[in-house]
Design a protein around this motif. Structure first.
Motif, PDB file in Angstrom:
ATOM      1  N   ILE A  48     -10.994   6.936   2.710  1.00 48.14           N
ATOM      2  CA  ILE A  48     -10.350   7.626   1.587  1.00 48.14           C
ATOM      3  C   ILE A  48     -11.279   8.656   0.946  1.00 48.14           C
ATOM      4  O   ILE A  48     -10.924   9.840   0.857  1.00 48.14           O
ATOM      5  CB  ILE A  48      -9.845   6.602   0.550  1.00 48.14           C
ATOM      6  N   ARG A  52     -11.116  12.828   1.330  1.00 49.93           N
ATOM      7  CA  ARG A  52     -10.971  13.630   0.099  1.00 49.93           C
ATOM      8  C   ARG A  52     -11.996  14.743   0.035  1.00 49.93           C
ATOM      9  O   ARG A  52     -11.685  15.875  -0.356  1.00 49.93           O
ATOM     10  CB  ARG A  52     -11.088  12.700  -1.117  1.00 49.93           C
ATOM     11  N   TRP A 198      -5.117  14.480  -2.505  1.00 51.31           N
ATOM     12  CA  TRP A 198      -5.025  13.028  -2.646  1.00 51.31           C
ATOM     13  C   TRP A 198      -3.729  12.455  -2.089  1.00 51.31           C
ATOM     14  O   TRP A 198      -3.521  11.240  -2.143  1.00 51.31           O
ATOM     15  CB  TRP A 198      -5.132  12.623  -4.121  1.00 51.31           C
ATOM     16  N   ALA A 201      -3.886   9.403   0.237  1.00 50.57           N
ATOM     17  CA  ALA A 201      -4.527   8.164  -0.214  1.00 50.57           C
ATOM     18  C   ALA A 201      -3.595   6.956  -0.264  1.00 50.57           C
ATOM     19  O   ALA A 201      -3.985   5.860   0.158  1.00 50.57           O
ATOM     20  CB  ALA A 201      -5.188   8.392  -1.573  1.00 50.57           C
ATOM     21  N   LEU A 204      -3.240   5.125   3.064  1.00 54.01           N
ATOM     22  CA  LEU A 204      -4.465   4.443   3.484  1.00 54.01           C
ATOM     23  C   LEU A 204      -4.730   3.208   2.628  1.00 54.01           C
ATOM     24  O   LEU A 204      -5.194   2.183   3.138  1.00 54.01           O
ATOM     25  CB  LEU A 204      -5.658   5.401   3.409  1.00 54.01           C
ATOM     26  N   VAL A 205      -4.450   3.306   1.335  1.00 50.64           N
ATOM     27  CA  VAL A 205      -4.631   2.137   0.463  1.00 50.64           C
ATOM     28  C   VAL A 205      -3.700   1.005   0.888  1.00 50.64           C
ATOM     29  O   VAL A 205      -4.104  -0.167   0.963  1.00 50.64           O
ATOM     30  CB  VAL A 205      -4.373   2.520  -1.009  1.00 50.64           C
TER      31      VAL A 205
END
Length: 228
Positions: A48, A52, A198, A201, A204-205
């Motif tokens: 992540i 970024r 972002w 994200a 992926l989280v």
């Protein structure tokens, strides 16, 4: 009339049942399912901040009304995924071999590791084709194939191989759920307006969190099984 008893050890059906039970016990002893899940979860979470702040490359610039449309490629993130996956599978292989040696068993983890590394190589080749040779908008089928070989999808495909090697139904069911989350992709609308910096994200989280929860679940299940 006399009745002669047959020793259990001479009964072919009993021998077959005993051999099956022994094979099952060996497979259970070889399982360290929680370890690859937690390692791959860590790789996903670290990706992540890498994605970024990774440097970006520009390709496929085309003039359009009022300006130019270009494709941005996260070169640093791409390199990270390939190297991180190769190192992760090497670490997983070392863990499985160490566990097998400590228990006096052989390990069948090689096909899983080979599949994981091969998918990392496919990821590299596919990324080059996708970002440098093709121009948007991309066909829907191609986008689906790309999601399958991109990092999160490649992790799921390798887990399918691991579930087959371990004859692990619970891992197979977990992997199917994981692939559905990755391929749909399921984000519950979270981060839909975060932009290109972002916007990646949430997926992926969620995928990393699913891997982490699965790893912890398998670890607790294995420990409870040993205590019985």
């Amino acid at each position: 009339m006399t009745a002669d008893s047959v020793p259990a050890g001479d009964d072919p059906r009993r021998l077959l049942a005993d051999s099956r039970r022994l094979a099952h016990r060996v497979r259970l002893a070889q399982r360290v399912t929680w370890f690859p899940l937690l390692v791959l979860a860590a790789v996903t979470f670290v990706a992540i901040p890498v994605q970024r702040w990774a440097p970006r490359a520009v390709s496929n610039c085309q003039p359009i009304a009022g300006g130019t449309r270009c494709t941005f490629w996260l070169v640093g993130a791409f390199v990270y995924w390939v190297l991180a996956l190769v190192l992760a599978y090497a670490l997983i292989a070392g863990c499985y071999l160490r566990v097998a040696q400590s228990r006096g068993l052989s390990s069948r983890v090689a096909p899983y590791v080979i599949t994981g590394i091969a998918l990392a190589v496919v990821l590299t080749a596919g990324g080059l084709v996708f970002h440098y040779l093709l121009t948007p908008p991309y066909p829907g089928v191609l986008v689906g194939v790309w999601r399958l070989v991109e990092p999160s999808g490649a992790i799921g495909v390798a887990l399918l191989v691991l579930s087959w090697l371990e004859r692990h139904l619970a891992l197979l069911l977990f992997t199917v759920v994981y692939l559905v989350v990755v391929l749909v992709p399921i984000t519950f609308g979270w981060g839909s307006h975060w932009g290109s910096r972002w916007g990646f994200a949430p997926s992926l989280v969620i995928s990393g969190g699913l891997l982490m929860l699965g790893g912890l679940g398998f670890l607790l299940t294995q420990r409870r099984g040993r205590q019985r």
